[in-house]
Design a protein around this motif. Structure first.
Motif, PDB file in Angstrom:
ATOM      1  N   ILE A 121      -8.166  25.147  60.077  1.00 25.96           N
ATOM      2  CA  ILE A 121      -7.803  23.754  60.309  1.00 25.96           C
ATOM      3  C   ILE A 121      -7.934  23.480  61.800  1.00 25.96           C
ATOM      4  CG2 ILE A 121      -6.024  21.975  60.066  1.00 25.96           C
ATOM      5  CD1 ILE A 121      -4.664  23.724  57.973  1.00 25.96           C
ATOM      6  N   HIS A 125      -6.429  26.607  63.871  1.00 24.76           N
ATOM      7  CA  HIS A 125      -5.598  27.582  63.166  1.00 24.76           C
ATOM      8  C   HIS A 125      -6.423  28.269  62.091  1.00 24.76           C
ATOM      9  CE1 HIS A 125      -2.055  29.397  61.274  1.00 24.76           C
ATOM     10  NE2 HIS A 125      -2.549  29.002  60.115  1.00 24.76           N
ATOM     11  N   MET A 143      -6.486  29.888  58.810  1.00 25.48           N
ATOM     12  CA  MET A 143      -5.666  30.024  57.608  1.00 25.48           C
ATOM     13  C   MET A 143      -5.771  31.433  57.049  1.00 25.48           C
ATOM     14  SD  MET A 143      -6.717  26.387  55.903  1.00 25.48           S
ATOM     15  CE  MET A 143      -6.392  26.985  54.270  1.00 25.48           C
ATOM     16  N   LEU A 198     -10.068  20.330  57.540  1.00 28.28           N
ATOM     17  CA  LEU A 198     -10.452  21.633  56.997  1.00 28.28           C
ATOM     18  C   LEU A 198     -11.899  22.023  57.271  1.00 28.28           C
ATOM     19  CD1 LEU A 198      -8.672  20.862  53.667  1.00 28.28           C
ATOM     20  CD2 LEU A 198      -8.036  22.812  55.103  1.00 28.28           C
ATOM     21  N   THR A 238      -9.268  27.713  49.609  1.00 26.73           N
ATOM     22  CA  THR A 238      -8.146  27.116  50.330  1.00 26.73           C
ATOM     23  C   THR A 238      -6.844  27.222  49.538  1.00 26.73           C
ATOM     24  OG1 THR A 238      -9.720  25.562  51.321  1.00 26.73           O
ATOM     25  CG2 THR A 238      -7.389  25.101  51.638  1.00 26.73           C
ATOM     26  N   ALA A 282      -3.411  29.434  50.539  1.00 25.71           N
ATOM     27  CA  ALA A 282      -2.120  28.744  50.620  1.00 25.71           C
ATOM     28  C   ALA A 282      -1.087  29.436  49.731  1.00 25.71           C
ATOM     29  CB  ALA A 282      -2.287  27.281  50.221  1.00 25.71           C
ATOM     30  N   ILE A 326       2.143  29.085  52.381  1.00 23.44           N
ATOM     31  CA  ILE A 326       2.150  28.019  53.390  1.00 23.44           C
ATOM     32  C   ILE A 326       1.478  26.778  52.803  1.00 23.44           C
ATOM     33  CG2 ILE A 326       1.332  27.336  55.693  1.00 23.44           C
ATOM     34  CD1 ILE A 326       1.335  30.302  56.453  1.00 23.44           C
ATOM     35  N   TYR A 344      -0.760  24.610  53.215  1.00 25.45           N
ATOM     36  CA  TYR A 344      -1.883  24.292  54.093  1.00 25.45           C
ATOM     37  C   TYR A 344      -2.528  22.942  53.780  1.00 25.45           C
ATOM     38  CZ  TYR A 344      -2.167  28.724  56.631  1.00 25.45           C
ATOM     39  OH  TYR A 344      -1.924  29.780  57.479  1.00 25.45           O
ATOM     40  N   ALA A 358      -3.052  20.044  56.454  1.00 28.70           N
ATOM     41  CA  ALA A 358      -4.406  19.580  56.779  1.00 28.70           C
ATOM     42  C   ALA A 358      -4.549  18.080  56.549  1.00 28.70           C
ATOM     43  CB  ALA A 358      -5.434  20.336  55.939  1.00 28.70           C
ATOM     44  N   LEU A 413      -1.094  20.416  64.619  1.00 24.15           N
ATOM     45  CA  LEU A 413      -0.782  21.767  64.157  1.00 24.15           C
ATOM     46  C   LEU A 413       0.476  22.315  64.814  1.00 24.15           C
ATOM     47  CD1 LEU A 413      -4.379  23.301  64.057  1.00 24.15           C
ATOM     48  CD2 LEU A 413      -2.878  22.923  62.089  1.00 24.15           C
ATOM     49  N   MET A 423       4.035  27.983  60.744  1.00 23.76           N
ATOM     50  CA  MET A 423       3.206  28.584  59.692  1.00 23.76           C
ATOM     51  C   MET A 423       3.345  30.096  59.737  1.00 23.76           C
ATOM     52  SD  MET A 423      -0.134  26.054  59.943  1.00 23.76           S
ATOM     53  CE  MET A 423      -0.044  25.788  61.716  1.00 23.76           C
ATOM     54  N   LYS A 432       3.125  33.502  57.882  1.00 23.62           N
ATOM     55  CA  LYS A 432       2.475  34.116  56.726  1.00 23.62           C
ATOM     56  C   LYS A 432       3.381  35.182  56.104  1.00 23.62           C
ATOM     57  CE  LYS A 432      -2.098  33.102  58.582  1.00 23.62           C
ATOM     58  NZ  LYS A 432      -3.396  33.592  59.084  1.00 23.62           N
TER      59      LYS A 432
END
Length: 397
Positions: free
Chosen positions: A223, A230, A232, A281, A306, A310, A315, A317, A321, A331, A336, A338
């Motif tokens: 993103i 970022h 992902m 994205l 995607t 997520a 997260i 996402y 996004a 952002l 975020m 993980k």
């Protein structure tokens, strides 16, 4: 000609509206994973204070449930239908990044009509979609990529193939799921592949890439908000090069790439996102061979992985996004963290039992009809070891 209707069931509200384009009927290369993207996008739009309008025609999807969007147009995702909706609703803009290739293909018509595309601009999306323009961009950015050339006829394709060197990947531009892509090894096969391609997709520009045999494939979903990038997730394919990413078992995070290779991929991904001025994205496909990282392609939209990332990392996402696309958040506004312990494997789902006459051999043209997720604690897991053993046997042939 049909008679003009004297009434209209749809009464536009006075609110500011955002239209989200879905992916239409499920098909190979594009299915339920994009419905996940659309649903979370619609919820984010409502959270941002807009009226969320969904345009899609698939009764099997959650995005077409009556209580997800503020308003649903259960219509084919074709320009003629969309234009009538836009004329009536007069939205602030249209989001094309969440509905796969079907939605993305309508960006050109929206741009020509002066309709605002939420997120990345049409021209920058077109650079990523047009294989030739994208390769030119990579050259400017000094990012390695397989040698390529373009052609419009079989004779031109043969000439280009000899210039870039066999084996080559013959493919059309702007296609879904690797449609009509072929790996070929000589002039005769190039001619056959091009004639077949032009028969099914007339006047399409043909791209001929040098095929990096026996390389490792990987991909990054990211993103970009105009300032920060970022990552992902970095996913490494278990199957060797030549099998479509949608048909590959892919592991999150990467399991066999060196830290330098992963860092290089992330560096190239951010460089491309900044050059394309992405808002929202982007998915980038890589090939790694002899320690060198090559960029194969970029998709300026949500990819089929995607939702997988997520869910694996826990997260939201797609929510993040979408708010980045709408420019209501950056952002840096999100935490975020993980949460994945171990690895997640994306498993392709095939329906060969439903289509017994279909060739089951996998290649650059996608054949899977869906995907599943499998969590493993470590790489000693029997399922992973079996997959990796099959890959090794394939490479040794």
């Amino acid at each position: 000609m049909s008679n003009t209707l004297s009434s209209n069931e749809s009464n536009p509200s006075g609110k500011k509206k955002i239209i989200v384009l879905g992916s239409g009927p499920n098909r190979i290369g594009q299915g339920i994973e994009f419905d996940y993207c659309c649903v979370h996008g619609l919820l984010a739009i409502k959270e941002a204070g807009y009226e969320a309008i969904m345009v899609n025609c698939n009764p099997e999807t959650v995005s077409t449930d009556f209580d997800i969007a503020d308003k649903l147009y259960f219509e084919p995702v074709y320009w003629e239908h969309l234009w009538e909706i836009i004329e009536l609703e007069k939205p602030e803009g249209v989001i094309v990044q969440l509905g796969g290739q079907t939605a993305l293909k309508l960006a050109k018509r929206l741009h020509e009509k002066g309709i605002r595309i939420i997120g990345t601009s049409y021209d920058n999306m077109d650079i990523a979609e047009d294989r030739g323009r994208f390769s030119d961009l990579l050259k400017e950015l000094n990012i390695p990529y397989p040698q390529y050339g373009t052609a419009y006829t079989a004779d031109e394709a043969i000439e280009v193939a000899n210039q870039v060197g066999y084996p080559v990947l013959v493919r059309p531009s702007y296609v879904l799921g690797g449609q009509r892509m072929r790996i070929v090894i000589n002039d005769e096969e190039v001619e056959k592949a091009v004639i077949s391609l032009l028969k099914h997709i007339p006047n399409n520009k043909i791209l001929i890439d040098h095929f990096l045999d026996r390389c490792q494939e990987a991909e990054i979903d990211g993103i970009f908000d105009g300032t920060d990038f970022h990552v992902m997730g970095v996913m490494e394919h278990i199957e060797p090069a030549g099998i479509h990413s949608g048909d590959s078992n892919a592991v999150l995070p990467a399991f066999n790439l060196t830290p330098m290779e992963v860092t290089t991929m992330e560096f190239y991904a951010e460089k491309i996102a900044r050059a394309l001025d992405i808002r929202g994205l982007i998915n980038i496909q890589f090939a790694v061979k002899d320690g060198n990282v090559y960029v194969i392609e970029a998709n300026p939209r949500a990819s089929r992985t995607t939702p997988f990332i997520a869910k694996a990392y826990g997260i939201p996402y797609l929510n993040i996004a979408t708010k980045v696309m709408l420019d209501v958040a950056k952002l840096k506004d999100f935490t975020m963290k993980k949460q994945l312990k171990g690895y997640a494997i994306k498993e392709p789902v095939f329906s060969f039992d439903k289509f017994p006459g279909v060739n089951k051999e996998l290649g650059p043209e996608m054949k899977s009809t869906g995907e599943a997720i499998r969590f493993i604690k470590d790489l000693r897991d029997p399922y992973f070891r079996t997959l990796y053993k099959e890959r090794s046997m394939h490479l040794s042939k």
